[in-house]
Write an enzyme that holds these catalytic residues in place. Structure first.
Site, short mmCIF file in Angstrom:
data_model
loop_
_atom_site.label_atom_id
_atom_site.label_comp_id
_atom_site.label_asym_id
_atom_site.label_seq_id
_atom_site.Cartn_x
_atom_site.Cartn_y
_atom_site.Cartn_z
N CYS A 78 0.74 -1.28 -0.11
CA CYS A 78 0.15 -0.17 -0.06
C CYS A 78 0.91 1.32 0.16
O CYS A 78 1.58 1.52 0.93
CB CYS A 78 -0.77 -0.04 1.24
SG CYS A 78 -1.67 1.31 1.72
N CYS A 119 0.04 3.78 2.62
CA CYS A 119 0.34 3.58 4.04
C CYS A 119 1.61 4.03 4.34
O CYS A 119 2.07 4.29 5.30
CB CYS A 119 0.17 1.88 4.03
SG CYS A 119 -1.49 1.38 3.98
#
Length: 222
Positions: A27, A30
């Protein structure tokens, strides 16, 4: 991890607010948000904790929070979610999110007074926050044990009804004295509860003192 979540996050949140960062290695957002969270939480000097959970490796935790997208961030206090956001956010937004979790000086002082637990300390806590539920229940319990049941019942009116306030109120109405095995008294009251309000209240109070987990409570409620 799923295995340590109970101790590292839920138990810890009873004493320190915990920010949970649900992320994954693949991600991109993230990886942007993670360092910001770490920096902002570190700036609280331990007043807020950060828990990072890899959703791919810990599906049970992900399912618990019903994660639809990541990064997903949750704030926990006393084992309950009190705030959340999803997606990468600017540092100013993250800082505001975390700042709302930092205990105030009054909160910290109340925690110290609750830990002491004596009547003077609990009354001092209520001088700071008159309807602080934990302080109210703790002081009411002391008052019941000291034979001041009316004062305890009046104090409990400051806070919303919960299972614990009902238990302490029941003890207060019983004068702080409950038989070790109240089943004999419950049997005596059973024939009276339909027409005698005082008997009904005593009956219900005895069940509150026994507690919802006691199998006798289930039987006598029926």
């Amino acid at each position: 991890t799923d295995a340590t979540f109970e101790a590292e996050v839920l138990d810890r949140s009873e004493h320190t607010p915990v920010v949970i960062d649900l992320w994954a290695d693949w991600c991109g957002p993230c990886k942007t948000l993670g360092p910001i969270l770490e920096r902002v939480v570190a700036a609280t000097d331990g007043k807020v904790a950060l828990a990072k959970v890899d959703v791919d490796s810990n599906p049970t935790t992900s399912a618990m929070f019903q994660v639809q997208g990541i990064p997903a961030v949750f704030a926990l206090k006393d084992r309950k979610v009190v705030d959340t956001f999803t997606g990468a956010q600017p540092e100013a937004v993250v800082a505001d999110f975390v700042s709302r979790l930092v205990p105030s000086e009054a909160d910290e002082r109340i925690a110290e007074l609750l830990a002491l637990g004596d009547e003077t300390s609990l009354r001092a806590a209520l001088e700071l926050v008159a309807d602080h539920e934990e302080a109210v229940v703790a002081l009411a319990g002391l008052l019941v044990a000291d034979g001041r049941s009316d004062e305890a019942l009046a104090l409990l009116e400051r806070v919303p009804e919960t299972a614990e306030t009902r238990r302490v109120a029941a003890l207060a109405r019983a004068g702080g004295v409950v038989p070790d095995d109240p089943t004999e008294r419950l049997d005596e009251l059973l024939d009276l509860v339909k027409d005698d309000e005082a008997a009904r209240q005593e009956y219900l109070d005895l069940l509150e003192v026994l507690g919802a987990d006691d199998p006798r409570t289930v039987d006598y409620r029926k």
